[in-house]
Design an enzyme around this catalytic site. Sequence first.
Site, PDB file in Angstrom:
ATOM      1  NE  ARG A 274      -4.531  -1.580  -4.360  1.00 24.63           N
ATOM      2  CZ  ARG A 274      -4.099  -1.979  -3.000  1.00 24.63           C
ATOM      3  NH1 ARG A 274      -3.721  -0.880  -2.314  1.00 24.63           N
ATOM      4  NH2 ARG A 274      -4.233  -3.143  -2.723  1.00 24.63           N
TER       5      ARG A 274
ATOM      6  CG  ASP B 236      -2.072  -0.855   1.130  1.00 23.64           C
ATOM      7  OD1 ASP B 236      -2.250  -1.431   0.075  1.00 23.64           O
ATOM      8  OD2 ASP B 236      -2.734  -1.184   2.418  1.00 23.64           O
TER       9      ASP B 236
HETATM   10  P1  FDA Z   1     -13.796   9.493  -4.755  1.00 25.98           P
HETATM   11  O1  FDA Z   1     -13.551   9.947  -3.469  1.00 25.98           O
HETATM   12  O2  FDA Z   1     -14.244  10.848  -5.960  1.00 25.98           O
HETATM   13  O3  FDA Z   1     -15.602   9.001  -4.669  1.00 25.98           O
HETATM   14  C1  FDA Z   1     -16.254   8.805  -5.708  1.00 25.98           C
HETATM   15  C2  FDA Z   1     -17.666   7.754  -4.976  1.00 25.98           C
HETATM   16  O4  FDA Z   1     -17.117   6.675  -4.340  1.00 25.98           O
HETATM   17  C3  FDA Z   1     -18.515   8.728  -3.982  1.00 25.98           C
HETATM   18  O5  FDA Z   1     -19.159   9.592  -4.532  1.00 25.98           O
HETATM   19  C4  FDA Z   1     -18.899   7.781  -2.907  1.00 25.98           C
HETATM   20  O6  FDA Z   1     -20.288   7.377  -3.905  1.00 25.98           O
HETATM   21  C5  FDA Z   1     -17.796   6.649  -3.201  1.00 25.98           C
HETATM   22  N1  FDA Z   1     -17.150   6.622  -2.032  1.00 25.98           N
HETATM   23  C6  FDA Z   1     -15.630   7.129  -2.150  1.00 25.98           C
HETATM   24  N2  FDA Z   1     -15.313   6.888  -0.920  1.00 25.98           N
HETATM   25  C7  FDA Z   1     -16.104   6.523  -0.101  1.00 25.98           C
HETATM   26  C8  FDA Z   1     -16.484   6.273   1.288  1.00 25.98           C
HETATM   27  N3  FDA Z   1     -15.281   6.137   2.208  1.00 25.98           N
HETATM   28  N4  FDA Z   1     -17.473   5.834   1.828  1.00 25.98           N
HETATM   29  C9  FDA Z   1     -18.529   5.464   1.110  1.00 25.98           C
HETATM   30  N5  FDA Z   1     -18.491   6.059  -0.426  1.00 25.98           N
HETATM   31  C10 FDA Z   1     -17.355   6.321  -0.776  1.00 25.98           C
HETATM   32  N6  FDA Z   1      -5.159   5.205  -1.048  1.00 25.98           N
HETATM   33  C11 FDA Z   1      -3.942   5.584  -0.691  1.00 25.98           C
HETATM   34  O7  FDA Z   1      -3.523   6.651  -0.282  1.00 25.98           O
HETATM   35  N7  FDA Z   1      -3.230   4.556  -0.704  1.00 25.98           N
HETATM   36  C12 FDA Z   1      -3.565   3.037  -0.781  1.00 25.98           C
HETATM   37  O8  FDA Z   1      -2.630   2.232  -0.804  1.00 25.98           O
HETATM   38  C13 FDA Z   1      -4.799   2.909  -1.198  1.00 25.98           C
HETATM   39  N8  FDA Z   1      -5.283   1.760  -1.302  1.00 25.98           N
HETATM   40  C14 FDA Z   1      -6.603   1.547  -2.036  1.00 25.98           C
HETATM   41  C15 FDA Z   1      -7.111   0.236  -2.581  1.00 25.98           C
HETATM   42  C16 FDA Z   1      -8.439   0.026  -2.951  1.00 25.98           C
HETATM   43  C17 FDA Z   1      -8.666  -1.198  -3.505  1.00 25.98           C
HETATM   44  C18 FDA Z   1      -9.096   1.397  -3.354  1.00 25.98           C
HETATM   45  C19 FDA Z   1     -10.433   1.199  -3.788  1.00 25.98           C
HETATM   46  C20 FDA Z   1      -8.772   2.645  -2.644  1.00 25.98           C
HETATM   47  C21 FDA Z   1      -7.574   2.747  -2.114  1.00 25.98           C
HETATM   48  N9  FDA Z   1      -7.064   3.960  -1.516  1.00 25.98           N
HETATM   49  C22 FDA Z   1      -5.693   4.075  -1.155  1.00 25.98           C
HETATM   50  C23 FDA Z   1      -7.974   5.237  -1.163  1.00 25.98           C
HETATM   51  C24 FDA Z   1      -8.121   6.021  -2.478  1.00 25.98           C
HETATM   52  O9  FDA Z   1      -6.847   6.780  -2.539  1.00 25.98           O
HETATM   53  C25 FDA Z   1      -9.063   6.787  -1.950  1.00 25.98           C
HETATM   54  O10 FDA Z   1      -9.060   7.629  -0.952  1.00 25.98           O
HETATM   55  C26 FDA Z   1     -10.712   6.352  -2.088  1.00 25.98           C
HETATM   56  O11 FDA Z   1     -10.995   4.984  -3.077  1.00 25.98           O
HETATM   57  C27 FDA Z   1     -11.864   7.355  -2.549  1.00 25.98           C
HETATM   58  O12 FDA Z   1     -11.634   7.732  -3.652  1.00 25.98           O
HETATM   59  P2  FDA Z   1     -12.506   7.166  -5.101  1.00 25.98           P
HETATM   60  O13 FDA Z   1     -11.338   6.981  -6.279  1.00 25.98           O
HETATM   61  O14 FDA Z   1     -13.480   6.077  -4.551  1.00 25.98           O
HETATM   62  O15 FDA Z   1     -13.260   8.630  -5.662  1.00 25.98           O
END
Ligand code: FDA
Length: 312
Positions: A187, A136
């Site tokens: 990732r 990560d």
């Molecule tokens: P965005 O934040 O724009 O959200 C899009 C939509 O997703 C929202 O409108 C909502 O519907 C839904 N959503 C997002 N977050 C939500 C929440 N917490 N609760 C409910 N709904 C939510 N980060 C990092 O810094 N280091 C890492 O190693 C990882 N590893 C990782 C693994 C995996 C498999 C995922 C999916 C994510 C990570 N992350 C991470 C976290 C990543 O950086 C990010 O903070 C979150 O995925 C939220 O961003 P989105 O891309 O989902 O988009």
Amino acid sequence: MLDSAAKTFFHLLAQSGTLKKLASRYGMRKPTSFARRFIAGESVDEAIAAGRAVQARGLTLTLDYLGESVHSLGEADAATRDYLSAVQAIIASGIERNISLKLTQLGLDVDKASAVDNLRKILGLAEPAGFFVRIDMEGSPYTAVTLEIFETLWQQGYRQMGVVLQSALHRSEQDLERIIALGGRVRLVKGAYKEPKTIAYQKKADVDAAYARMLARLLAAGHYPAIATHDPAMIALARQYAADHQIATDAFEFQMLYGIRRDLQNALVRDGYRVRLYIPFGREWFPYFMRRLGERPANVAFVLRGITADKG
Ligand code: FDA
């Protein structure tokens, strides 16, 4: 998401030792309690059970034994032993062999060489057993050292592992070229940590634009990239890019977090895409949980409703 004030607030809360103790005592006590939405449980058996359920839905998985920022070599050794026994339990269970871990959990803040040794111990058991190990990405103080450790181990022949790049950081597009040149698996995420404006985009539109550029680059050149997001706009872009460039649906995967956008996970599987779920478990769940709250202030209302219900 990425509301800067919310991220700062939850970042500060995540560092509070008192809150962490309180939350550990009350948060997971009942299966219905509020942290359960995002965390599979405290034990590896609970994580394996969650993993089985996820596989039954047609998804794949990665298990994350929660922990980070340990402050002594003793704690780092204990975390390493925990990971080694989790690896054994996963082998015995027959679920998919895929784990995610953090280098500060293995002692990076205490002594880099010991953290690398600990990672080697885990890879030494996991790789021959067919595991994939994802390192990560933590906050920006760790970006350079995490990539350096990944590259060193890669050169030493460890190939069943991958890294994470965060589109929020200005440096990430250059880092992406380094990892693509190496042949490493990436990732791609937006970034969960509060970062200063000198090194990171602050506006959602800028983070998303960088994410869009990086996902196109990864799909074109990457080595089985993971598009890790719940953002329907980013997912649509990836699908469109893959379709336009005849990239097969098994040449990449989507990844999402346990407890978030189950509807979207199912829809992608129905449409023939690969979706991996990140399943966190363990007693040290508090900082992870706080980051999930910081991403989406609506989650706070969910938690407050949960606390009220628990009291009733
Ligand atoms: P965005 O934040 O724009 O959200 C899009 C939509 O997703 C929202 O409108 C909502 O519907 C839904 N959503 C997002 N977050 C939500 C929440 N917490 N609760 C409910 N709904 C939510 N980060 C990092 O810094 N280091 C890492 O190693 C990882 N590893 C990782 C693994 C995996 C498999 C995922 C999916 C994510 C990570 N992350 C991470 C976290 C990543 O950086 C990010 O903070 C979150 O995925 C939220 O961003 P989105 O891309 O989902 O988009």
